[in-house]
Design a protein around this motif. Structure first.
Motif, PDB file in Angstrom:
ATOM      1  N   SER A 510       1.010  -1.072   0.193  1.00 43.67           N
ATOM      2  CA  SER A 510       0.009  -0.068   0.098  1.00 43.67           C
ATOM      3  C   SER A 510       0.715   1.202   0.058  1.00 43.67           C
ATOM      4  N   LEU A 511       1.942   1.094   0.715  1.00 45.15           N
ATOM      5  CA  LEU A 511       2.773   2.516   0.997  1.00 45.15           C
ATOM      6  C   LEU A 511       3.611   2.532  -0.602  1.00 45.15           C
ATOM      7  N   ILE A 512       3.911   1.614  -0.960  1.00 47.46           N
ATOM      8  CA  ILE A 512       4.711   1.594  -2.501  1.00 47.46           C
ATOM      9  C   ILE A 512       3.643   2.192  -3.434  1.00 47.46           C
ATOM     10  N   SER A 513       2.477   1.841  -3.290  1.00 48.32           N
ATOM     11  CA  SER A 513       1.346   2.142  -4.477  1.00 48.32           C
ATOM     12  C   SER A 513       1.084   3.852  -4.280  1.00 48.32           C
ATOM     13  N   VAL A 514       0.638   3.869  -3.096  1.00 47.19           N
ATOM     14  CA  VAL A 514       0.418   5.595  -2.759  1.00 47.19           C
ATOM     15  C   VAL A 514       1.565   6.246  -2.886  1.00 47.19           C
ATOM     16  N   ILE A 515       2.689   5.980  -2.683  1.00 48.38           N
ATOM     17  CA  ILE A 515       3.678   6.850  -2.563  1.00 48.38           C
ATOM     18  C   ILE A 515       4.127   7.090  -3.979  1.00 48.38           C
ATOM     19  N   GLY A 516       4.238   5.757  -4.765  1.00 51.21           N
ATOM     20  CA  GLY A 516       4.357   5.875  -6.185  1.00 51.21           C
ATOM     21  C   GLY A 516       3.603   6.937  -6.770  1.00 51.21           C
ATOM     22  N   LYS A 517       2.312   6.716  -6.768  1.00 46.19           N
ATOM     23  CA  LYS A 517       1.256   7.800  -7.448  1.00 46.19           C
ATOM     24  C   LYS A 517       1.510   9.273  -6.801  1.00 46.19           C
ATOM     25  N   ILE A 518       1.955   9.398  -5.831  1.00 47.55           N
ATOM     26  CA  ILE A 518       1.993  10.961  -5.301  1.00 47.55           C
ATOM     27  C   ILE A 518       3.315  11.575  -5.969  1.00 47.55           C
ATOM     28  N   THR A 519       4.325  10.606  -5.968  1.00 46.22           N
ATOM     29  CA  THR A 519       5.750  11.134  -6.323  1.00 46.22           C
ATOM     30  C   THR A 519       5.864  11.261  -7.817  1.00 46.22           C
ATOM     31  N   GLY A 521       3.738  12.420  -9.869  1.00 50.50           N
ATOM     32  CA  GLY A 521       2.784  13.325 -10.943  1.00 50.50           C
ATOM     33  C   GLY A 521       3.885  14.338 -11.531  1.00 50.50           C
ATOM     34  N   ASP A 522       3.153  15.358 -12.185  1.00 55.10           N
ATOM     35  CA  ASP A 522       3.499  16.467 -12.925  1.00 55.10           C
ATOM     36  C   ASP A 522       4.804  15.897 -13.756  1.00 55.10           C
ATOM     37  N   GLY A 523       5.145  14.836 -14.231  1.00 57.54           N
ATOM     38  CA  GLY A 523       6.015  14.269 -15.058  1.00 57.54           C
ATOM     39  C   GLY A 523       7.322  13.956 -14.283  1.00 57.54           C
ATOM     40  N   ARG A 524       7.199  13.879 -13.029  1.00 61.16           N
ATOM     41  CA  ARG A 524       8.542  13.604 -12.168  1.00 61.16           C
ATOM     42  C   ARG A 524       8.494  11.940 -12.043  1.00 61.16           C
ATOM     43  N   ASP A 525       9.663  11.556 -11.941  1.00 57.40           N
ATOM     44  CA  ASP A 525       9.988  10.396 -11.749  1.00 57.40           C
ATOM     45  C   ASP A 525       9.528   9.792 -10.225  1.00 57.40           C
ATOM     46  N   SER A 526       8.858   8.587 -10.272  1.00 54.93           N
ATOM     47  CA  SER A 526       8.532   8.047  -9.024  1.00 54.93           C
ATOM     48  C   SER A 526       9.634   7.537  -8.054  1.00 54.93           C
ATOM     49  N   ASP A 530      10.918   2.417 -12.590  1.00 56.24           N
ATOM     50  CA  ASP A 530      11.308   1.307 -13.279  1.00 56.24           C
ATOM     51  C   ASP A 530      13.103   1.810 -13.431  1.00 56.24           C
ATOM     52  N   ASN A 531      13.398   2.850 -13.798  1.00 57.43           N
ATOM     53  CA  ASN A 531      14.635   3.312 -13.919  1.00 57.43           C
ATOM     54  C   ASN A 531      15.152   3.624 -12.565  1.00 57.43           C
ATOM     55  N   LEU A 532      15.791   2.601 -11.952  1.00 54.46           N
ATOM     56  CA  LEU A 532      16.148   2.781 -10.409  1.00 54.46           C
ATOM     57  C   LEU A 532      17.269   4.045 -10.159  1.00 54.46           C
ATOM     58  N   ASN A 533      17.824   4.216 -11.350  1.00 56.87           N
ATOM     59  CA  ASN A 533      18.896   5.280 -11.121  1.00 56.87           C
ATOM     60  C   ASN A 533      18.143   6.754 -11.172  1.00 56.87           C
ATOM     61  N   ARG A 534      17.062   6.763 -11.474  1.00 58.46           N
ATOM     62  CA  ARG A 534      16.141   7.970 -11.294  1.00 58.46           C
ATOM     63  C   ARG A 534      15.185   7.776 -10.095  1.00 58.46           C
ATOM     64  N   ALA A 535      14.946   6.716  -9.601  1.00 57.49           N
ATOM     65  CA  ALA A 535      13.948   6.484  -8.333  1.00 57.49           C
ATOM     66  C   ALA A 535      14.743   7.334  -7.128  1.00 57.49           C
ATOM     67  N   HIS A 536      13.990   7.037  -6.076  1.00 63.04           N
ATOM     68  CA  HIS A 536      14.462   7.422  -4.726  1.00 63.04           C
ATOM     69  C   HIS A 536      14.103   6.538  -3.643  1.00 63.04           C
TER      70      HIS A 536
END
Length: 569
Positions: A510-519, A521-526, A530-536
């Motif tokens: 649930s945390l991953i799903s919610v945080i993934g959607k929130i982060t 938005g606006d064309g930003r990388d979650s 899938d590109n872990l080098n741009r993930a956080h």
């Protein structure tokens, strides 16, 4: 005080009270139970862990590669399956404690387990026919399969989950019941049983991490699942071979323990406005119940002793022992709830930790690459090293200082592990920050399939700390819930520990799903791009470290005021 209820008569008598052998005769201490039985049960548990970890460890790579799922979808599927697998024991334990008994539930669940593994092997055979759709069979693959093939795979996977729901809680509770707490030597051995039980589980997992992850990733998924099926058959045969040595508990009350405890809460609710009579106090002495400090807690449940408007024997709805059982269960809830942060962290090694490992340099020598999933071997290895040190060195020293058979209390052991797992997430966040900086430094941020010039060994410290934490918290929680639940609900006690891991996995999803959607938005990388080098992932790990620290503070509050169900450590 300790958790042994030593009876002089019991120590002298060879007959074990409340237990029978495989022929239905009173169990003899010299011929049954204790370590004579425990070796067979632990052996079966080792095989089950080898099998389960052989599926779970590499599942995210199977989903992202062979089935072509995204990282977020695959992590969610792994966490959901893992969470379901560790929540179903609540149902399996309930059925065992109320109807089937532990032994029969173990046998039925084992056969179901074998069936699920057979179907899983068959699903791999069916999907191998679509291998022409895979872009790269030697590396991380990306394949497309029909919806029916994918459905059959997940159906097989959840048959295994259902089987584990019956096997896992009953096996450990059945093992603990082989030790008689009224016998001094067996009581001391019971505390060691939980340590060596987890040692065995870690051993099974360690071998699986090394061997099965390599076979599945570099040889064949079909062969890998087939080996797991074969080992489960061998595990069941080993368990059945020990049947003559087992002690089988006799149910003292024909009523389901859930019915008894449920009636207490229902009766107390109906009598909410009724004042408990003085007779309830007198009855405590008449029932010859042992002194129990906890009787002063949850006094509202005492109202279950009478029906509305009734008094005396005719008006009684529940016995005092039923009310005390209900109180014992209710006291466990705050401890269970405050351990959920620990459960969320445990969901990360087979998912996000493993995906991190796929981006790093895993080469050994010139041509060999270790599977990312095998990094969990270091977690299991740490447990294998630490448990004997804890049991043979730490406990005797602590025992000489505290005069407690287990050295420190069960709640102290759990709290120490929760603190260590918070440290684990801090280390994981710092290592991930180092990984991201490496990708940026070598201008590989937009090249996710290129191996970073950073050795995978950087991830080992977080696995080591996780293993030490397991040795404290996982073992402590298992012993605590098994010991503090009423005798006829020991399987449910074990399943409560598993439910912490299961619900933690679902909360992680649930945390991953919610945080993934929130982060995203606006064309930003979650955070989970899938590109872990741009993930956080580092941000997520800091969040988990904070949640675990808050959970620890609340846990300490409730642990300090907890009153043990028995005279215990």
């Amino acid at each position: 005080m300790d958790n042994c209820h030593i009876s002089e008569a019991s120590s002298l008598d060879d007959t074990v009270d409340g237990a029978v052998d495989d022929k239905g005769d009173p169990a003899k201490r010299s011929f049954s139970g204790a370590w004579k039985s425990a070796y067979f049960i632990i052996g079966m548990a080792v095989v089950e862990r080898f099998v389960f970890k052989g599926i779970e460890t590499n599942l995210i790579n199977y989903l992202t590669g062979w089935l072509g799922e995204s990282t977020v979808a695959a992590a969610a599927n792994v966490n959901t399956w893992s969470g379901t697998s560790t929540l179903l024991p609540l149902l399996g334990a309930s059925i065992a404690d109320s109807y089937l008994g532990q032994y029969r539930t173990i046998v039925i669940a084992s056969v179901t387990y074998i069936l699920g593994l057979g179907l899983l092997t068959l699903s791999a055979v069916l999907t191998s026919g679509s291998s022409s759709n895979c872009k790269n069979r030697n590396k991380t693959t990306s394949c497309s399969h029909s919806e029916l093939q994918v459905f059959f795979f997940f159906f097989s996977l959840y048959v295994v989950a259902i089987a584990q729901g019956g096997l896992k809680p009953c096996l450990q509770a059945f093992g603990a019941e082989q030790f008689d707490q009224r016998d001094q030597e067996e009581c001391k051995a019971k505390s060691s049983f939980f340590n060596w039980w987890y040692f065995g589980l870690a051993g099974g997992a360690a071998v699986s991490y090394l061997i099965m992850s390599y076979i599945e990733e570099n040889v064949s998924w079909i062969l890998g699942f087939g080996i797991l099926c074969l080992f489960m058959v061998l595990g069941l045969l080993l368990f059945l071979f020990g049947a003559r040595t087992y002690r089988y508990s006799i149910k003292k009350d024909e009523r389901s323990p859930f019915v008894r405890i449920g009636r207490v809460f229902v009766a107390a609710a109906k009598n909410w406005k009724t004042t408990p009579p003085v007779e309830a106090t007198e009855e405590a002495a008449q029932e010859n119940l042992p002194p129990h400090q906890g009787s002063n807690q949850f006094k509202f449940l005492n109202k279950a002793l009478l029906l509305p408007g009734g008094s005396g024997e005719k008006g009684k709805a529940c016995s005092l022992s039923d009310v005390e059982e209900a109180k014992a269960v209710l006291r466990l809830f705050p401890i269970w709830a405050t351990c959920l942060g620990y459960g969320i962290v445990l969901a990360q090694p087979p998912t996000l930790f493993t995906k991190q490992g796929t981006t790093l340099d895993r080469s050994i020598g010139s041509g060999f690459h270790i599977p990312a999933a095998s990094l969990q071997f270091f977690r299991a290895l740490t447990v294998l090293i630490f448990i004997p040190i804890y049991d043979r060195i730490f406990v005797p020293i602590a025992r000489s200082l505290t005069r407690k058979p287990s050295g420190i209390t069960m709640l102290q052991r759990i709290g120490t592990g929760i603190f260590l797992i918070a440290i684990t997430m801090v280390i994981a966040a710092l290592v991930e920050l180092k990984r991201l900086k490496t990708a940026e430094e070598y201008e590989l941020v937009d090249m996710p399939k290129t191996t970073l010039p950073m050795k995978v060994w950087w991830l080992i410290p977080q696995f080591i700390f996780l293993g030490i934490s397991d040795s404290f918290t996982s073992v402590g929680i298992q012993e605590f819930f098994c010991d503090q639940m009423p005798n006829e609900l020991r399987s449910v006690g074990v399943s409560l520990q598993l439910s912490i891991v299961g619900l933690g996995s679902l909360l992680s999803t649930s945390l991953i799903s919610v945080i993934g959607k929130i982060t995203s938005g606006d064309g930003r990388d979650s955070w989970f791009s899938d590109n872990l080098n741009r993930a956080h992932l580092d941000y997520f790990y800091w969040l988990l470290a904070g949640l675990t620290a808050i959970g620890l503070a609340v846990y300490l509050f409730f642990a300090k005021s907890y009153i043990y169900n028995r005279s215990t450590t």
